[in-house]
Design a protein around this motif. Structure first.
Motif, PDB file in Angstrom:
ATOM      1  N   SER A 214       0.839  -1.273   0.059  1.00  0.00           N
ATOM      2  CA  SER A 214      -0.001   0.139   0.098  1.00  0.00           C
ATOM      3  C   SER A 214       0.855   1.118  -0.246  1.00  0.00           C
ATOM      4  CB  SER A 214      -0.818  -0.035   1.288  1.00  0.00           C
ATOM      5  OG  SER A 214      -1.936   1.259   1.275  1.00  0.00           O
ATOM      6  N   LEU A 215       0.303   2.249  -0.746  1.00  0.00           N
ATOM      7  CA  LEU A 215       0.921   3.402  -0.530  1.00  0.00           C
ATOM      8  C   LEU A 215       0.012   4.754  -0.436  1.00  0.00           C
ATOM      9  CD1 LEU A 215       0.945   5.061  -3.518  1.00  0.00           C
ATOM     10  CD2 LEU A 215       2.872   3.427  -4.167  1.00  0.00           C
ATOM     11  N   ASP A 216       0.337   5.836  -0.162  1.00  0.00           N
ATOM     12  CA  ASP A 216      -0.362   7.327  -0.271  1.00  0.00           C
ATOM     13  C   ASP A 216       0.720   8.248  -0.277  1.00  0.00           C
ATOM     14  OD1 ASP A 216      -2.402   8.599  -0.129  1.00  0.00           O
ATOM     15  OD2 ASP A 216      -2.994   8.331   1.576  1.00  0.00           O
ATOM     16  N   ALA A 222       4.959  17.042  -1.518  1.00  0.00           N
ATOM     17  CA  ALA A 222       5.880  16.133  -2.364  1.00  0.00           C
ATOM     18  C   ALA A 222       6.460  14.912  -1.676  1.00  0.00           C
ATOM     19  CB  ALA A 222       6.627  16.805  -3.110  1.00  0.00           C
ATOM     20  N   LYS A 223       5.576  14.408  -0.775  1.00  0.00           N
ATOM     21  CA  LYS A 223       6.150  13.080   0.301  1.00  0.00           C
ATOM     22  C   LYS A 223       5.187  12.178   0.069  1.00  0.00           C
ATOM     23  CE  LYS A 223       6.367  13.854   4.855  1.00  0.00           C
ATOM     24  NZ  LYS A 223       6.711  14.220   6.231  1.00  0.00           N
ATOM     25  N   GLY A 224       5.704  10.837   0.166  1.00  0.00           N
ATOM     26  CA  GLY A 224       4.735   9.864   0.292  1.00  0.00           C
ATOM     27  C   GLY A 224       5.452   8.863   1.259  1.00  0.00           C
ATOM     28  N   ILE A 225       4.400   7.619   1.400  1.00  0.00           N
ATOM     29  CA  ILE A 225       4.765   6.688   2.177  1.00  0.00           C
ATOM     30  C   ILE A 225       4.267   5.400   1.993  1.00  0.00           C
ATOM     31  CG2 ILE A 225       2.624   7.090   3.807  1.00  0.00           C
ATOM     32  CD1 ILE A 225       4.343   6.323   6.181  1.00  0.00           C
ATOM     33  N   SER A 226       5.073   4.110   2.049  1.00  0.00           N
ATOM     34  CA  SER A 226       4.458   2.879   1.547  1.00  0.00           C
ATOM     35  C   SER A 226       4.748   1.798   3.054  1.00  0.00           C
ATOM     36  CB  SER A 226       5.220   2.692   0.478  1.00  0.00           C
ATOM     37  OG  SER A 226       6.732   2.748   0.587  1.00  0.00           O
ATOM     38  N   GLY A 227       4.166   0.612   2.649  1.00  0.00           N
ATOM     39  CA  GLY A 227       4.164  -0.268   3.555  1.00  0.00           C
ATOM     40  C   GLY A 227       4.224  -1.745   2.986  1.00  0.00           C
ATOM     41  N   SER A 228       4.753  -2.629   3.582  1.00  0.00           N
ATOM     42  CA  SER A 228       4.956  -3.985   2.653  1.00  0.00           C
ATOM     43  C   SER A 228       4.728  -5.053   3.941  1.00  0.00           C
ATOM     44  CB  SER A 228       6.305  -4.421   2.062  1.00  0.00           C
ATOM     45  OG  SER A 228       7.164  -4.401   3.291  1.00  0.00           O
ATOM     46  N   SER A 229       4.971  -6.304   3.599  1.00  0.00           N
ATOM     47  CA  SER A 229       5.087  -7.481   4.525  1.00  0.00           C
ATOM     48  C   SER A 229       5.828  -7.277   5.718  1.00  0.00           C
ATOM     49  CB  SER A 229       4.980  -8.849   4.039  1.00  0.00           C
ATOM     50  OG  SER A 229       6.197  -8.814   3.221  1.00  0.00           O
ATOM     51  N   ILE A 235       9.390   5.936   3.897  1.00  0.00           N
ATOM     52  CA  ILE A 235       8.964   7.635   3.551  1.00  0.00           C
ATOM     53  C   ILE A 235       9.923   8.099   2.654  1.00  0.00           C
ATOM     54  CG2 ILE A 235       8.362   9.943   4.667  1.00  0.00           C
ATOM     55  CD1 ILE A 235       8.660   6.934   7.192  1.00  0.00           C
ATOM     56  N   TRP A 236       9.215   8.427   1.341  1.00  0.00           N
ATOM     57  CA  TRP A 236      10.155   8.955   0.324  1.00  0.00           C
ATOM     58  C   TRP A 236       9.422  10.347   0.083  1.00  0.00           C
ATOM     59  CZ3 TRP A 236       5.911   8.233  -2.814  1.00  0.00           C
ATOM     60  CH2 TRP A 236       4.972   7.261  -2.744  1.00  0.00           C
ATOM     61  N   CYS A 237      10.460  11.006  -0.881  1.00  0.00           N
ATOM     62  CA  CYS A 237       9.979  12.273  -1.383  1.00  0.00           C
ATOM     63  C   CYS A 237      10.379  12.431  -2.987  1.00  0.00           C
ATOM     64  CB  CYS A 237      10.541  13.597  -0.393  1.00  0.00           C
ATOM     65  SG  CYS A 237      12.288  13.427  -0.232  1.00  0.00           S
ATOM     66  N   LEU A 238       9.845  13.710  -3.509  1.00  0.00           N
ATOM     67  CA  LEU A 238      10.018  13.973  -4.734  1.00  0.00           C
ATOM     68  C   LEU A 238      10.585  15.260  -4.708  1.00  0.00           C
ATOM     69  CD1 LEU A 238       8.959  12.384  -7.439  1.00  0.00           C
ATOM     70  CD2 LEU A 238       7.108  13.759  -7.095  1.00  0.00           C
ATOM     71  N   ASN A 239      11.898  15.095  -5.351  1.00  0.00           N
ATOM     72  CA  ASN A 239      12.668  16.299  -5.560  1.00  0.00           C
ATOM     73  C   ASN A 239      12.231  17.318  -6.896  1.00  0.00           C
ATOM     74  OD1 ASN A 239      14.048  15.355  -7.806  1.00  0.00           O
ATOM     75  ND2 ASN A 239      16.158  14.785  -6.741  1.00  0.00           N
ATOM     76  N   GLU A 240      12.695  18.339  -6.802  1.00  0.00           N
ATOM     77  CA  GLU A 240      12.337  19.331  -8.243  1.00  0.00           C
ATOM     78  C   GLU A 240      12.502  18.658  -9.249  1.00  0.00           C
ATOM     79  OE1 GLU A 240      11.562  22.827  -7.456  1.00  0.00           O
ATOM     80  OE2 GLU A 240      11.233  22.124  -5.393  1.00  0.00           O
ATOM     81  N   GLN A 241      13.450  17.851  -9.308  1.00  0.00           N
ATOM     82  CA  GLN A 241      13.865  17.086 -10.814  1.00  0.00           C
ATOM     83  C   GLN A 241      12.898  15.896 -10.891  1.00  0.00           C
ATOM     84  OE1 GLN A 241      16.453  18.061  -8.743  1.00  0.00           O
ATOM     85  NE2 GLN A 241      16.630  19.873  -9.790  1.00  0.00           N
ATOM     86  N   GLN A 242      11.945  15.976 -10.100  1.00  0.00           N
ATOM     87  CA  GLN A 242      11.107  14.658 -10.320  1.00  0.00           C
ATOM     88  C   GLN A 242      11.461  13.352 -10.127  1.00  0.00           C
ATOM     89  OE1 GLN A 242       7.177  15.154 -11.964  1.00  0.00           O
ATOM     90  NE2 GLN A 242       8.012  16.613 -10.479  1.00  0.00           N
ATOM     91  N   ASN A 243      12.481  13.279  -9.111  1.00  0.00           N
ATOM     92  CA  ASN A 243      13.270  12.069  -8.696  1.00  0.00           C
ATOM     93  C   ASN A 243      12.714  11.768  -7.422  1.00  0.00           C
ATOM     94  OD1 ASN A 243      14.908  11.434 -11.134  1.00  0.00           O
ATOM     95  ND2 ASN A 243      16.409  13.025 -10.381  1.00  0.00           N
ATOM     96  N   LEU A 244      12.435  10.333  -7.323  1.00  0.00           N
ATOM     97  CA  LEU A 244      12.089   9.936  -6.062  1.00  0.00           C
ATOM     98  C   LEU A 244      13.280   9.637  -5.084  1.00  0.00           C
ATOM     99  CD1 LEU A 244       9.371   7.180  -7.308  1.00  0.00           C
ATOM    100  CD2 LEU A 244       9.006   9.138  -5.826  1.00  0.00           C
ATOM    101  N   GLN A 245      13.265   9.889  -3.915  1.00  0.00           N
ATOM    102  CA  GLN A 245      14.447   9.653  -3.064  1.00  0.00           C
ATOM    103  C   GLN A 245      13.601   9.147  -1.539  1.00  0.00           C
ATOM    104  OE1 GLN A 245      15.708  13.735  -2.853  1.00  0.00           O
ATOM    105  NE2 GLN A 245      17.454  13.229  -4.162  1.00  0.00           N
ATOM    106  N   VAL A 246      14.498   8.189  -0.767  1.00  0.00           N
ATOM    107  CA  VAL A 246      14.157   8.009   0.394  1.00  0.00           C
ATOM    108  C   VAL A 246      14.489   8.808   1.503  1.00  0.00           C
ATOM    109  CG1 VAL A 246      14.669   6.166   2.479  1.00  0.00           C
ATOM    110  CG2 VAL A 246      14.710   5.464   0.106  1.00  0.00           C
ATOM    111  N   THR A 261      -3.155   5.283   4.742  1.00  0.00           N
ATOM    112  CA  THR A 261      -3.959   6.444   4.384  1.00  0.00           C
ATOM    113  C   THR A 261      -3.547   7.707   5.041  1.00  0.00           C
ATOM    114  OG1 THR A 261      -6.153   7.302   3.858  1.00  0.00           O
ATOM    115  CG2 THR A 261      -6.157   5.789   5.571  1.00  0.00           C
ATOM    116  N   ILE A 262      -3.297   8.660   4.532  1.00  0.00           N
ATOM    117  CA  ILE A 262      -3.146   9.833   5.093  1.00  0.00           C
ATOM    118  C   ILE A 262      -4.466  10.752   5.267  1.00  0.00           C
ATOM    119  CG2 ILE A 262      -1.812  12.121   4.806  1.00  0.00           C
ATOM    120  CD1 ILE A 262       0.135  10.677   3.096  1.00  0.00           C
TER     121      ILE A 262
END
Length: 333
Positions: A214-216, A222-229, A235-246, A261-262
């Protein structure tokens, strides 16, 4: 305001909804209408039924049967509580007309997808929606326009990328009229950012060792979060260059997250745990705020209500134990 929550023992549910007679896999509120509009909660169950719960009486107003008794794992309203979209294990996405007491499926899309990946909806204009869904070909995501069902594009990973199946999807745009973007979590633990108009991947980030369950995403920060088993939230973010970073990771007490869910006000978030618990965190610093312990089996889904008044806002959780717990997170303050 939320700091008070930690000083007190965790609250009990405000009320519990029983009567689905099957595990609950998805929840969606529709509470934002003008008074005397009755706030509703839609639930989708493993036995193929969608229940429309009246939140004033705590009873089922309507039971919808459109997925051939196959599990329903996504329910969304489309611009009001009279138009509903549902997705089931019968490989169909159904559009419903619920106006004036109707309970009819007006259209459907055959997905040919065998997994549990929920589709994602984005309103792009009045009466026009984009829908992202896992496609027949294992690694692909298809984007359709609704209600016309016109294909916009198919998002295919590069040859040899080995992402596996898409597991969770989130369509978003920065502002109305801006380019639609898709975040997709995959079987290999990656999150990929796609430009929908160009049909190409902008950035890929390895977030988990296991499939992303799951992710939101918070487009304002410009920040997201995801979970797994696993026992970790990423928690990851999106920089100005549209690159995802932890951005950071958060270690959990017990492994396994079914849903994240946020809350719409971006203050807190909720996770649905395989350990039967719902956990509340502050979104800014991911500080643990409460552990809601009521269910006796895996919590499959969590959803925040869209009440216009903050004091009325609720959190609902659906579980394998066939119950829906409804909580008032503001009530303790």
């Amino acid at each position: 305001m939320l700091t008070v929550l930690m000083a007190l023992p965790p609250p009990d549910p405000q009320f519990v909804l029983r009567g689905t007679s099957a595990p609950v896999h998805t929840l969606h509120f529709s509470c934002g209408g003008p008074e005397p509009d009755i706030p509703l909660l839609f639930s989708g169950s493993e036995n193929g039924f969608i229940h429309v719960w009246n939140l004033k009486t705590h009873r089922v107003d309507t039971a919808l049967d459109g997925h051939g008794r196959k599990s329903v794992y996504c329910v969304e309203t489309m611009g009001g509580k009279d138009r509903l979209l549902s997705q089931g294990r019968d490989q169909r996405i159904c559009l419903w007309d619920l106006a004036e007491g109707r309970t009819s499926v007006t259209d459907s899309v055959f997905t040919e997808h065998m997994g549990f990946c929920r589709c994602s909806l984005l309103k792009v204009a009045q009466g026009r929606w984009l829908m992202a869904m896992a496609a027949r070909s294992l690694e692909e995501v298809q984007i359709l326009e609704l209600p016309s069902k016109t294909s916009v594009c198919t998002l295919k990973p590069e040859v040899g990328a080995k992402l596996g199946m898409p597991m969770c999807l989130k369509l978003w745009q920065l502002s109305c009229g801006s380019q639609p973007v898709l975040l997709a979590g995959y079987e290999d633990g990656s999150v990929v950012l796609w430009n929908v108009s160009m049909g190409k991947a902008l950035s890929q980030l390895s977030c988990h060792q296991e499939p992303v369950m799951s992710l939101d995403f918070d487009s304002e920060k410009a920040k997201g979060i995801s979970g797994s088993s696993e026992k970790v939230l990423s928690i990851w973010c999106l920089n100005e260059q549209q690159n995802l970073q932890v951005y950071k990771t958060h270690e959990l007490v017990n492994a396994g997250i079914s849903d994240i869910t946020i809350r719409p006000d971006k203050k807190i978030l909720a996770t649905a745990g395989w350990d039967h618990r719902i956990r509340i965190f502050s979104w800014k610093k991911l500080k643990p705020l409460a552990v809601l312990d009521y269910h006796t089996a895996t919590v499959h889904c969590v959803s925040f209500s869209d009440h216009s008044s903050p004091w009325d806002r609720l959190l609902a959780a659906g579980s394998k134990d066939q119950r829906i717990s409804v909580w008032s997170i503001y009530a303790q303050t």
